[in-house]
Design an enzyme around this catalytic site. Structure first.
Site, PDB file in Angstrom:
ATOM      1  N   HIS A  12     -12.181  27.073 -20.911  1.00 22.27           N
ATOM      2  CA  HIS A  12     -13.401  28.119 -20.048  1.00 22.27           C
ATOM      3  C   HIS A  12     -12.217  29.001 -18.919  1.00 22.27           C
ATOM      4  O   HIS A  12     -12.881  29.369 -17.124  1.00 22.27           O
ATOM      5  CB  HIS A  12     -14.286  27.451 -19.653  1.00 22.27           C
ATOM      6  CG  HIS A  12     -14.467  26.818 -18.630  1.00 22.27           C
ATOM      7  ND1 HIS A  12     -15.118  25.111 -18.976  1.00 22.27           N
ATOM      8  CD2 HIS A  12     -13.516  26.133 -17.580  1.00 22.27           C
ATOM      9  CE1 HIS A  12     -15.528  24.267 -17.846  1.00 22.27           C
ATOM     10  NE2 HIS A  12     -14.188  24.690 -17.310  1.00 22.27           N
ATOM     11  N   HIS A  59     -19.889  23.963 -12.228  1.00 21.47           N
ATOM     12  CA  HIS A  59     -18.882  23.738 -10.922  1.00 21.47           C
ATOM     13  C   HIS A  59     -19.904  24.191  -9.885  1.00 21.47           C
ATOM     14  O   HIS A  59     -18.519  24.379  -9.025  1.00 21.47           O
ATOM     15  CB  HIS A  59     -18.198  24.643 -11.328  1.00 21.47           C
ATOM     16  CG  HIS A  59     -16.801  25.100 -12.541  1.00 21.47           C
ATOM     17  ND1 HIS A  59     -17.392  24.981 -14.224  1.00 21.47           N
ATOM     18  CD2 HIS A  59     -15.534  24.176 -13.449  1.00 21.47           C
ATOM     19  CE1 HIS A  59     -16.372  24.363 -15.128  1.00 21.47           C
ATOM     20  NE2 HIS A  59     -15.579  23.851 -14.440  1.00 21.47           N
ATOM     21  N   HIS A 192      -5.936  19.076 -17.199  1.00 21.72           N
ATOM     22  CA  HIS A 192      -5.653  20.015 -15.401  1.00 21.72           C
ATOM     23  C   HIS A 192      -5.895  19.562 -15.292  1.00 21.72           C
ATOM     24  O   HIS A 192      -6.657  19.073 -14.967  1.00 21.72           O
ATOM     25  CB  HIS A 192      -5.882  21.555 -16.153  1.00 21.72           C
ATOM     26  CG  HIS A 192      -7.057  21.576 -16.231  1.00 21.72           C
ATOM     27  ND1 HIS A 192      -8.381  21.276 -16.963  1.00 21.72           N
ATOM     28  CD2 HIS A 192      -8.377  22.567 -14.870  1.00 21.72           C
ATOM     29  CE1 HIS A 192      -9.552  21.536 -16.997  1.00 21.72           C
ATOM     30  NE2 HIS A 192      -9.742  22.576 -15.732  1.00 21.72           N
ATOM     31  N   GLU A 239     -12.973  17.642 -18.383  1.00 15.64           N
ATOM     32  CA  GLU A 239     -13.869  18.221 -19.207  1.00 15.64           C
ATOM     33  C   GLU A 239     -14.002  18.182 -20.367  1.00 15.64           C
ATOM     34  O   GLU A 239     -14.900  18.862 -20.827  1.00 15.64           O
ATOM     35  CB  GLU A 239     -13.848  19.512 -18.431  1.00 15.64           C
ATOM     36  CG  GLU A 239     -13.731  19.943 -17.125  1.00 15.64           C
ATOM     37  CD  GLU A 239     -13.735  21.478 -16.766  1.00 15.64           C
ATOM     38  OE1 GLU A 239     -13.748  21.888 -15.121  1.00 15.64           O
ATOM     39  OE2 GLU A 239     -12.790  21.950 -17.452  1.00 15.64           O
TER      40      GLU A 239
HETATM   41  C1  DHB Z   1      -9.010  27.151 -13.539  1.00 15.85           C
HETATM   42  C2  DHB Z   1      -9.556  25.718 -14.979  1.00 15.85           C
HETATM   43  C3  DHB Z   1     -10.999  25.277 -14.843  1.00 15.85           C
HETATM   44  O1  DHB Z   1     -11.075  24.415 -15.932  1.00 15.85           O
HETATM   45  C4  DHB Z   1     -12.017  26.329 -14.042  1.00 15.85           C
HETATM   46  O2  DHB Z   1     -12.819  25.622 -13.776  1.00 15.85           O
HETATM   47  C5  DHB Z   1     -11.257  27.052 -12.436  1.00 15.85           C
HETATM   48  C6  DHB Z   1     -10.285  27.170 -12.877  1.00 15.85           C
HETATM   49  C7  DHB Z   1      -7.755  27.220 -13.531  1.00 15.85           C
HETATM   50  O3  DHB Z   1      -6.807  26.989 -14.364  1.00 15.85           O
HETATM   51  O4  DHB Z   1      -7.396  28.287 -13.363  1.00 15.85           O
HETATM   52 FE    FE Z   2     -13.409  24.052 -15.572  1.00  9.69          FE
END
Ligand code: DHB
Ligand code: FE
Length: 283
Positions: A12, A59, A192, A239
């Site tokens: 997302h 978030h 990530h 997540e």
């Molecule tokens: C990014 C990834 C995310 O899951 C999020 O909530 C906000 C930003 C990103 O990789 O930029």
């Molecule tokens: Fe996220």
């Protein structure tokens, strides 16, 4: 009776919304991601689900660190988005299905899940991005039931607990008396980490293993702790809990319709996984 016809896991990243807004889907950077979504759109067009039940993490738009429910279920007849500071224009509101939400809430409390119930709930990019990837402008004609899982403020719920939450939601949906088709979505991941010493962390082999186990043996993923996931997938890669809950809402056996994995979009390893539910096919 309602049928859970399938489940979808998707990343997302807000930059996806920016790319859609400026029509960049065919640019070299973006096409490996958006092309991976085309079979999902085709499947949705033919399966025609009536409702999307979305496991996601907020978030900081609706909940902040001062008040953070572990699990929260939307019980509104509509859900607004608002500016989150990512440079995205706020999305138009989404329609809710309050009777279905209350059916799910009653069933969850009965099964001893102590959830927060939200008759007002802003939904953030973790809902708006999957909705626009799945349905584009049509997204605002769909009804949603948003279910927020805390992946932000420690302590986090375990993968096993999220899987059982998904199972309880799946059972609740299957016992709903309306004749509707439901798709369940898990929003977020894959690996990530946006900040700290490991910013930029990606774990491709772990991601691919998870995408495989979500199809074949989701129980195996419940052996990890939430902190194992942080270590293996990054502090935002946790997540993945939303995908695990989505899988719990499907029956034991699923058929993989489509999957795609692409690194990176922004700072994230992106994945999409579409599963058809063995016992819940369209009528
Ligand atoms: C990014 C990834 C995310 O899951 C999020 O909530 C906000 C930003 C990103 O990789 O930029
Ligand atoms: Fe996220």
């Amino acid at each position: 009776m309602a049928r859970v016809i399938g489940g979808l896991g998707t990343s997302h990243v807000p930059a996806i919304g920016a790319a859609i807004a400026r029509g960049a889907q065919e640019e070299a950077y973006w096409s490996p991601f958006f092309e991976g979504f085309a079979p999902v759109c085709d499947w949705l067009k033919s399966a025609q689900p009536d409702i999307a039940v979305i496991f996601y993490n907020d978030h900081g738009l609706n909940f902040f660190l001062d008040k953070m429910p572990t699990f929260a279920v939307g019980a509104a007849s509509g859900y607004r988005n608002a500016d989150e500071g990512w440079g995205l224009a706020p999305a138009a509101p989404f329609m809710g299905d309050a009777p279905l939400s209350w059916h799910v809430i009653n069933a969850l409390v009965e099964r001893e899940f102590d959830i927060a119930t939200c008759q007002e709930m802003l939904v953030d990019h973790a809902v708006t991005i999957p909705m626009s990837l799945m349905w584009g402008e049509e997204a605002h004609r769909m009804c949603i039931v948003p279910i927020a899982i805390n992946t932000v403020q420690y302590p986090l719920p375990s993968p096993a607990r999220c899987f059982r939450l998904g199972q309880a939601v799946g059972d609740a949906l299957a016992s709903y008396e309306e004749d509707i088709n439901i798709v369940v979505v898990g929003s977020g991941g894959l690996s990530h980490q946006l900040d700290g010493a490991r910013a930029g962390f990606i774990n491709k082999s772990f991601d691919l293993m998870c995408m495989q186990q979500l199809v074949e043996d989701p129980d195996a993923l419940t052996e990890y702790s939430a902190l194992d996931l942080v270590e293996l997938a990054g502090s935002q890669g946790v997540e993945l809990l939303n995908w695990i809950a989505m899988r719990g809402a499907l029956s034991g056996k699923v058929r993989r319709v489509h999957s795609n994995y692409h690194v990176p979009i922004s700072n994230t390893a992106t994945g999409v996984l579409l599963l058809e539910n063995a016992s819940g096919g369209p009528a």
